[in-house]
Design a protein around this motif. Structure first.
Motif, PDB file in Angstrom:
ATOM      1  N   ALA A 100      15.863 -20.635 -20.094  1.00  0.00           N
ATOM      2  CA  ALA A 100      16.019 -19.199 -20.456  1.00  0.00           C
ATOM      3  C   ALA A 100      17.080 -18.972 -21.494  1.00  0.00           C
ATOM      4  CB  ALA A 100      16.253 -18.300 -19.213  1.00  0.00           C
ATOM      5  N   LEU A 108       7.925  -3.964 -23.875  1.00  0.00           N
ATOM      6  CA  LEU A 108       8.072  -3.349 -22.851  1.00  0.00           C
ATOM      7  C   LEU A 108       7.784  -1.930 -22.679  1.00  0.00           C
ATOM      8  CD1 LEU A 108      11.404  -5.223 -21.376  1.00  0.00           C
ATOM      9  CD2 LEU A 108       8.962  -5.828 -21.149  1.00  0.00           C
ATOM     10  N   PRO A 109       6.735  -1.488 -21.989  1.00  0.00           N
ATOM     11  CA  PRO A 109       6.551   0.094 -22.134  1.00  0.00           C
ATOM     12  C   PRO A 109       7.709   1.044 -21.688  1.00  0.00           C
ATOM     13  CG  PRO A 109       5.636  -1.069 -20.092  1.00  0.00           C
ATOM     14  CD  PRO A 109       6.360  -2.159 -20.974  1.00  0.00           C
ATOM     15  N   ALA A 110       8.715   0.596 -20.960  1.00  0.00           N
ATOM     16  CA  ALA A 110       9.631   1.328 -20.462  1.00  0.00           C
ATOM     17  C   ALA A 110      10.758   1.711 -21.560  1.00  0.00           C
ATOM     18  CB  ALA A 110      10.422   0.893 -19.167  1.00  0.00           C
ATOM     19  N   LEU A 111      10.566   0.572 -22.566  1.00  0.00           N
ATOM     20  CA  LEU A 111      11.603   0.947 -23.866  1.00  0.00           C
ATOM     21  C   LEU A 111      11.134   1.335 -24.779  1.00  0.00           C
ATOM     22  CD1 LEU A 111      13.594  -2.459 -23.182  1.00  0.00           C
ATOM     23  CD2 LEU A 111      13.904  -0.369 -22.159  1.00  0.00           C
ATOM     24  N   LEU A 151      16.571  -5.646 -27.276  1.00  0.00           N
ATOM     25  CA  LEU A 151      16.753  -6.589 -26.141  1.00  0.00           C
ATOM     26  C   LEU A 151      17.263  -8.026 -26.416  1.00  0.00           C
ATOM     27  CD1 LEU A 151      15.774  -6.443 -23.045  1.00  0.00           C
ATOM     28  CD2 LEU A 151      13.390  -7.037 -23.668  1.00  0.00           C
ATOM     29  N   GLU A 190      20.783  -8.163 -26.980  1.00  0.00           N
ATOM     30  CA  GLU A 190      21.722  -7.548 -25.818  1.00  0.00           C
ATOM     31  C   GLU A 190      21.600  -8.717 -24.840  1.00  0.00           C
ATOM     32  OE1 GLU A 190      21.727  -2.961 -25.620  1.00  0.00           O
ATOM     33  OE2 GLU A 190      19.736  -3.808 -25.172  1.00  0.00           O
ATOM     34  N   LEU A 191      20.512  -9.351 -24.725  1.00  0.00           N
ATOM     35  CA  LEU A 191      20.504 -10.558 -23.607  1.00  0.00           C
ATOM     36  C   LEU A 191      21.643 -11.769 -23.828  1.00  0.00           C
ATOM     37  CD1 LEU A 191      16.603 -11.048 -22.971  1.00  0.00           C
ATOM     38  CD2 LEU A 191      18.441 -10.411 -21.425  1.00  0.00           C
ATOM     39  N   TYR A 203       7.716   5.197 -28.221  1.00  0.00           N
ATOM     40  CA  TYR A 203       7.467   4.263 -26.959  1.00  0.00           C
ATOM     41  C   TYR A 203       5.961   3.531 -27.378  1.00  0.00           C
ATOM     42  CZ  TYR A 203      11.069   6.009 -24.191  1.00  0.00           C
ATOM     43  OH  TYR A 203      12.327   6.296 -23.565  1.00  0.00           O
ATOM     44  N   ILE A 233      22.857  -3.803 -21.065  1.00  0.00           N
ATOM     45  CA  ILE A 233      21.399  -3.997 -21.061  1.00  0.00           C
ATOM     46  C   ILE A 233      20.851  -3.865 -19.734  1.00  0.00           C
ATOM     47  CG2 ILE A 233      21.871  -6.601 -20.921  1.00  0.00           C
ATOM     48  CD1 ILE A 233      18.712  -4.561 -22.604  1.00  0.00           C
ATOM     49  N   ARG A 262      20.581  -0.240 -18.812  1.00  0.00           N
ATOM     50  CA  ARG A 262      19.912   0.529 -19.786  1.00  0.00           C
ATOM     51  C   ARG A 262      18.426   0.075 -19.347  1.00  0.00           C
ATOM     52  NH1 ARG A 262      21.176  -0.483 -24.657  1.00  0.00           N
ATOM     53  NH2 ARG A 262      18.960  -0.950 -25.091  1.00  0.00           N
ATOM     54  N   SER A 263      18.068  -1.204 -18.980  1.00  0.00           N
ATOM     55  CA  SER A 263      16.846  -1.538 -18.603  1.00  0.00           C
ATOM     56  C   SER A 263      16.279  -0.871 -17.062  1.00  0.00           C
ATOM     57  CB  SER A 263      16.584  -2.980 -18.586  1.00  0.00           C
ATOM     58  OG  SER A 263      17.349  -3.673 -18.104  1.00  0.00           O
ATOM     59  N   GLY A 319      16.027   2.782 -17.942  1.00  0.00           N
ATOM     60  CA  GLY A 319      14.832   3.076 -18.922  1.00  0.00           C
ATOM     61  C   GLY A 319      13.709   2.919 -18.179  1.00  0.00           C
ATOM     62  N   ARG A 320      13.574   2.034 -17.092  1.00  0.00           N
ATOM     63  CA  ARG A 320      12.267   1.893 -16.230  1.00  0.00           C
ATOM     64  C   ARG A 320      11.958   3.345 -15.421  1.00  0.00           C
ATOM     65  NH1 ARG A 320      13.317  -3.316 -15.666  1.00  0.00           N
ATOM     66  NH2 ARG A 320      15.007  -2.830 -14.020  1.00  0.00           N
ATOM     67  N   ARG A 369      13.306   6.175 -16.215  1.00  0.00           N
ATOM     68  CA  ARG A 369      13.061   7.344 -16.927  1.00  0.00           C
ATOM     69  C   ARG A 369      11.544   7.264 -17.478  1.00  0.00           C
ATOM     70  NH1 ARG A 369      16.117   6.566 -22.295  1.00  0.00           N
ATOM     71  NH2 ARG A 369      14.317   5.043 -22.323  1.00  0.00           N
ATOM     72  N   ARG A 370      11.123   6.222 -17.980  1.00  0.00           N
ATOM     73  CA  ARG A 370       9.747   5.943 -18.491  1.00  0.00           C
ATOM     74  C   ARG A 370       8.728   6.157 -17.488  1.00  0.00           C
ATOM     75  NH1 ARG A 370       5.409   5.901 -19.677  1.00  0.00           N
ATOM     76  NH2 ARG A 370       4.212   4.810 -20.715  1.00  0.00           N
ATOM     77  N   TYR A 371       9.210   6.037 -16.300  1.00  0.00           N
ATOM     78  CA  TYR A 371       8.107   6.054 -15.142  1.00  0.00           C
ATOM     79  C   TYR A 371       8.635   7.232 -14.280  1.00  0.00           C
ATOM     80  CZ  TYR A 371       6.191   1.766 -17.152  1.00  0.00           C
ATOM     81  OH  TYR A 371       5.693   0.958 -17.686  1.00  0.00           O
ATOM     82  N   GLU A 401       7.127  -7.007 -17.323  1.00  0.00           N
ATOM     83  CA  GLU A 401       8.306  -6.803 -17.839  1.00  0.00           C
ATOM     84  C   GLU A 401       9.157  -8.222 -17.646  1.00  0.00           C
ATOM     85  OE1 GLU A 401      10.620  -3.235 -17.128  1.00  0.00           O
ATOM     86  OE2 GLU A 401      12.432  -4.235 -17.423  1.00  0.00           O
ATOM     87  N   VAL A 422      10.852 -10.370 -20.798  1.00  0.00           N
ATOM     88  CA  VAL A 422      12.145 -10.827 -20.810  1.00  0.00           C
ATOM     89  C   VAL A 422      12.587 -11.993 -20.596  1.00  0.00           C
ATOM     90  CG1 VAL A 422      13.143  -8.330 -20.457  1.00  0.00           C
ATOM     91  CG2 VAL A 422      12.703  -9.788 -18.392  1.00  0.00           C
ATOM     92  N   ALA A 435      15.853 -14.135 -20.832  1.00  0.00           N
ATOM     93  CA  ALA A 435      16.568 -13.559 -19.583  1.00  0.00           C
ATOM     94  C   ALA A 435      16.522 -14.378 -18.654  1.00  0.00           C
ATOM     95  CB  ALA A 435      15.900 -12.145 -19.318  1.00  0.00           C
ATOM     96  N   HIS A 481      19.844 -12.035 -14.529  1.00  0.00           N
ATOM     97  CA  HIS A 481      19.728 -10.722 -15.242  1.00  0.00           C
ATOM     98  C   HIS A 481      18.592  -9.852 -14.697  1.00  0.00           C
ATOM     99  CE1 HIS A 481      19.214  -7.772 -18.318  1.00  0.00           C
ATOM    100  NE2 HIS A 481      17.986  -8.135 -18.439  1.00  0.00           N
TER     101      HIS A 481
END
Lengths: 232, 855
Positions: free
Chosen positions: A85, A102-105, A113, A116-117, A143, B457, B460-461, B464-465, B467-469, B760, B764, B769, B773
């Motif tokens: 990874a 990613l649907p959440a971002l 992303l 930041e990783l 989105y 991150i 935020r992730s 973010g999740r 908030r999105r959902y 997701e 990542v 990732a 993480h």
């Protein structure tokens, strides 16, 4: 910079007994190849020929059943999952057929992303610049579900190139797009590839797309059956 | 070719639609896509059915336990021989019945004599409960043989088997010492030591003469439904001097205990229903997400939206029916475990539950499916056909609150139906609705607020999740918070409430009552206690009076529709007086005379200015209001007075209390006796620290004051406390079910977001990732959910406990601040724990495997 040495991938055959003669299904059979820096390679083949599996092994997303994959002097098939990874985060970019944003971002966050990783500073500024480069400056905070297929793939390209990877893997990047949009995306991808001097490994079944690459490998039933270098 | 008739065509279409729906059901079941929904529906049915099974059996058992105090399920009491119609009806309805006759008489044994209550009984007595004697009886002896007498151990008579006891003109042989009889001591004011004889001996005593004050009773027992129809049939036929008594009409503390038990159990059933609904809603969402493509394909093949809707509706209803049946079966098994635990606590054997509990479980599964799955099906039929070609095409699967309105209405209806008590149901619905709104607001605010914070991150992730959902996160938070709230109620609030409840039955509460104390006996009695260094008994004056008019209108039983009100009007009131308002009394309206200038009337003043303070329940029953003028008739004298205050009386204190109090001085010069109460360590037959000293005191008291009647309340105390024990045990078990439902709701919430989470994780990880993480980011998300849910649960539990205390249990409530840290810790543990279990396998799987699955 990237090489595969007698790479074989087998999986358990569905319905076969674990120890029987037909217990293992061979997906890839002793594939060996060398990829040079800044080279662009297309892997061609019919459905089920094993091209996506080869990509997954070269990118360290999966491990070969036998043989080894060496990249930048390191055997990635000997690394554990987390080490692979980290290796991916440092060197690799991906473009998928289904975009996999990613649907959440939102678009900007999706592109930030990978930076930041790896803890890159100024991730936001670089992501914004890259999105401008792919023509998505008006859609930064949108989105994925509000973007068209072509726009999503542009964001995916921005995400793939923002970390300036040494190796880019693209798995049927136009498979989910119409011909015109697909052509635009391919053009953009090769432009970026040239700008950054990235080594590109592209999986496709489309000869026309493959013609953009300097070298074409052909797979059939898990075996490498052709290695052509395009005339320059 | 003959054309197919239209009707046959419609039938054939319906049949083929059902066959297709069944095929779809089988396919979905095999692929595992329906399991979450089926599990949620089965759980709903299991929760409701098991709670209903247990509640039903427990209520029946508690009813039976209380019936032991009555000696039957129902009693017809008359002041004349029970009319034949009542017996005939009991025979016709195939009820068990037995008649008893009781009266007061002097019993003689050697040189001793004592006022006793003679109870003449026939074979079959008692129908409920047991007669307990000091020495074991012969196997078949259930009542005294003719010529025999069984004497209560509380009697001052020499208690030796074989000694002779004379009652009226008849002579008996003392055959047994009675330790406990069921229908004893239900009325404090009419109890003397009991003497049991066979009904065949009654004529021999020659004690039943014209003018004798005799109580006749027809005790009845049988199935609840048969008893209820007997009551319904015979109630209108009661004449003057006839009344029906069930356990609910018995002592107020018994009645209240039963009502509380029912309320607790019903509330727990409501909590289980809500949690199950959350689980069903979550599972339905997942069902929708997993059927978008199938729907698009069906539309592509030419199915209309209506047909798709009907198809999936049939599938879901078939599933709900099957899951409901499985749930009812599970509920039955589960309730058997619960019942096995309860059996140790319930003295009577648990009666079998009725079919209605099973039917309830089944209906709940269908109702929840209709209420929470149908809106998602309605959304599903709009799946874009183009998804067949372009699977990544977005489909907005979010549902508005409005879409859940049907489900919420169904849930509210379910709660009202389950609770069977409008006020309680309104409280529960209001409470849960408030909790849902607060959940939504708090989750929304938390999600938006936290997402604003600049952080790495991981943060935020996670945010973010959330908030999105927002909708999914809010539901997860709500499920988690309700689950934790149930746990908080189960583990902490319940204990607090039960402690407060038990504290209402103080160990030093009076357990002996003294009746018929004449004014001249008051001083010697006080000396008796003083000489033995015992605490003085509390003594209260009593004037027996009959209510004759309210505001000048003559009071008659006919003016009241309810038999209970008629009975209350006809009975003699025990009027008393006191200068000070006692601690277990509270003025609700008007003023206590201690607060007025003219606190006390001088003796000799006209009685027209009397003041009364009336207990609120009796005032409500008889329609008495503040300021009303009451007239009481006492031994030929009318006492007129004004109601100057209405009082609340805490009957649970078990202190002597009065429905009507007069201002001191208002009842002077009227025939007065005293009643009193005191505490002494319990006598034999009850739990006690030092029974011997208590027994000695009682024997001496009876010998020194033979006309005094001492009433032993230990039996009633034991019965009431036993019931409290059983109720708390039942509540614990039923709340445990609610907590389980909560945990499954949280699990369903997690499962509903599984696919997005896998997708997701895949991306990542492909982007580099590490597992650390991924775990960090997702655990942080669940920690946030836990903190928000835990805080809500603590607030919710406190509000619910406050409501329960104030309005249902009538207990004082103290805010328990410890609920906040406990609630947050529990919710974080629950959500993060569940997340770890689910995420571990996702994080450990190679990304390529996940990537292929996700595609």
């Amino acid at each position: 910079m990237l090489s595969a040495e007698r790479v074989t991938k087998t999986v358990g055959a569905p319905g076969a007994s674990a120890t029987g003669p037909d217990s293992q299904l061979i997906i890839l059979h002793e594939i060996s190849l060398q990829v040079r820096a800044a080279e662009s390679i297309a892997i061609l083949g019919a459905s089920g020929s094993g091209k996506s599996t080869l990509l997954s092994l070269l990118a360290g997303l999966d491990l070969p059943s036998s043989g080894s994959v060496v990249a930048f002097g390191e055997s990635i098939s000997a690394m554990d999952e987390d080490a692979r990874a980290r290796w991916r985060a440092g060197h690799i970019g991906f473009v998928f057929q289904s975009f996999h944003l990613l649907p959440a971002l939102n678009a900007l966050e999706n592109v930030m992303l990978p930076l930041e990783l790896t803890g890159v500073a100024e991730a936001r500024a670089r992501a914004e610049a890259m999105l401008r480069r792919v023509g998505m400056s008006q859609r930064l905070l949108h989105y994925p579900r509000t973007l068209s297929g072509g726009e999503q793939q542009r964001v995916a390209l921005a995400r793939a190139f923002v970390s300036m990877p040494r190796l880019l893997f693209a798995d049927e990047p136009t498979g989910s797009l119409d011909a015109a949009t697909g052509a635009e995306v391919i053009e953009l991808m090769f432009e970026l590839n040239r700008e950054q001097g990235t080594t590109l490994v592209l999986v496709t079944h489309d000869e026309r797309t493959a013609r953009n690459c300097a070298r074409r490998l052909r797979l059939a039933a898990g075996r490498l059956v052709g290695d052509e270098v395009a005339a320059t | 070719m003959r054309p197919v008739p239209e009707r046959t065509g419609a039938l054939a279409r319906a049949r083929s639609a059902l066959v297709l729906a069944f095929a779809l059901l089988r396919r979905d079941w095999r692929s595992g896509e329906l399991r979450a929904l089926a599990a949620a529906l089965a759980l709903a049915a299991a929760s409701i059915a098991s709670v209903s099974f247990v509640a039903q059996r427990l209520q029946l058992a508690l009813g039976q336990q209380a019936s032991q105090l009555l000696g039957g399920d129902l009693a017809v009491s008359t002041d004349h021989p029970v009319p034949a119609a009542f017996v005939d009806e009991a025979r016709r309805a195939r009820l068990q019945f037995v008649q008893t006759t009781s009266f007061m008489s002097m019993a003689l044994a050697g040189s001793q004599s004592q006022l006793v209550e003679v109870l003449a009984v026939g074979p079959g007595y008692p129908l409920r409960g047991d007669l307990l004697t000091r020495e074991p009886l012969a196997r078949d002896a259930r009542i005294p043989e003719p010529g025999q007498v069984w004497v209560s151990q509380r009697s001052a008579l020499p208690l030796e088997r074989g000694s002779r006891v004379q009652l009226g003109a008849a002579d008996f042989s003392l055959a047994a010492i009675l330790l406990r009889a069921p229908d004893q001591a239900l009325d404090v004011f009419n109890v003397a030591p009991r003497v049991l004889i066979n009904a065949l001996d009654l004529p021999r005593t020659q004690l039943l003469q014209a003018g004798s004050r005799v109580s006749y009773r027809l005790l009845l027992a049988g199935p609840a439904a048969a008893i209820e129809s007997y009551r319904a049939a015979m109630q209108p036929r009661l004449a003057r001097g006839e009344r029906m008594e069930s356990v609910r009409d018995a002592r107020p503390e018994v009645r209240k205990t039963l009502e509380r038990a029912e309320r607790f159990l019903r509330l727990a059933a409501c909590a289980a229903a809500v949690l199950a609904a959350v689980a069903v809603a979550m599972a339905a969402r997942r069902f929708m997400q997993r059927h978008i493509d199938a729907c698009a394909m069906l539309r592509c093949l030419g199915a209309s939206q209506a047909r798709i809707f009907a198809l999936f509706l049939s599938e879901v209803l078939m599933l709900a029916l099957a899951a409901g049946l499985v749930g009812v079966g599970l509920g039955w098994i589960l309730h058997e475990f619960l019942a096995a635990g309860l059996r140790e606590f319930v003295a009577v054997s648990l009666p079998p539950p009725g079919w209605s509990a099973a039917l309830q479980g089944l209906l709940v599964a269908l109702t929840l499916a209709a209420g929470f799955v149908v809106p998602t099906l309605a959304r599903l039929r709009q799946a874009p056909t183009l998804r067949v070609l372009r699977r990544e095409l977005a489909f907005d699967d979010r549902l508005s609150i409005g879409a859940y309105a049907i489900g919420m209405a169904a849930l509210a209806g379910l709660i009202f139906w389950q609770a069977g008590d409008f006020r309680l149901a309104a409280w529960a619905v209001g409470g849960f609705a408030l909790l849902a709104v607060l959940s939504l607001l708090a989750a929304w605010a938390a999600v938006r607020g936290l997402a604003q914070l600049r952080a790495g991150i991981t943060w935020r992730s996670a945010t973010g999740r959330l908030r999105r959902y927002t909708a999914a996160s809010t539901l997860t938070i709500a499920a988690c918070s309700i689950g934790v709230m149930a746990i908080l109620l189960l583990a902490f609030v319940r204990d607090d409430l039960l402690q407060a409840w038990n504290a209402k039955l103080p160990s030093g509460a009076p357990n002996r009552y003294l009746v018929n104390i004449q004014p001249e006996q008051v001083e010697p009695l006080q000396q008796f206690f003083a000489q033995r260094a015992q605490a003085q008994p509390s003594l209260y004056p009593v004037v027996r009076a009959r209510l004759s008019a309210i505001n000048g209108e003559t009071v008659s039983a006919q003016a009241y529709a309810d038999p209970r009100q008629q009975r209350l009007v006809e009975r003699e009131f025990n009027l008393s007086w006191g200068q000070h308002l006692r601690a277990d009394n509270r003025v609700l309206a008007g003023r206590w005379w201690g607060e007025t200038r003219q606190a006390q009337r001088r003796p000799g003043e006209p009685s027209a200015s009397a003041e009364f303070s009336v207990e609120q329940w009796i005032a409500q029953q008889l329609g008495i209001k503040l300021g009303d003028r009451l007239r009481y008739h006492v031994a030929g004298i009318d006492i007129d007075g004004v109601v100057t205050s209405l009082r609340h009386v805490d009957w649970d204190s078990l202190q002597i209390n009065f429905y009507v109090l007069a201002r001191p001085g208002d009842l002077d010069e009227l025939p007065t006796s005293y009643i009193g109460s005191f505490y002494t360590p319990a006598a034999a037959g009850a739990v006690a620290q030092s029974p011997a000293s208590g027994q000695v005191l009682l024997t001496e008291l009876v010998r020194q004051f033979p006309t005094l009647t001492v009433v032993d309340m230990d039996e009633i105390f034991t019965a009431v406390q036993g019931m409290v024990q059983r109720v708390s045990q039942a509540v614990r078990l039923v709340f445990a079910l609610s907590a389980l439902a909560g945990a499954i709701a949280v699990y369903a919430a997690l499962a509903a977001s599984d696919e997005e989470r896998v997708r997701e994780t895949v991306v990542v990880r492909a982007l580099g990732a590490t597992r650390q993480h991924i775990m960090r980011s997702q655990l942080l998300e669940f920690a946030i959910i836990g903190v928000v849910a835990g805080a809500q649960a603590a607030v919710g539990a406190s509000v619910l406990a406050w409501g329960l205390s104030e309005y249902v249990l009538e207990l004082p409530y103290r805010v328990a601040w410890r609920l906040l840290p406990i609630g947050v810790s529990a919710a974080v543990l629950l959500s993060v724990g569940a997340a770890v279990l689910r995420l571990r396998s996702i994080a450990a799987t190679p990304p390529w495997t996940l990537l292929r699955n996700a595609s």
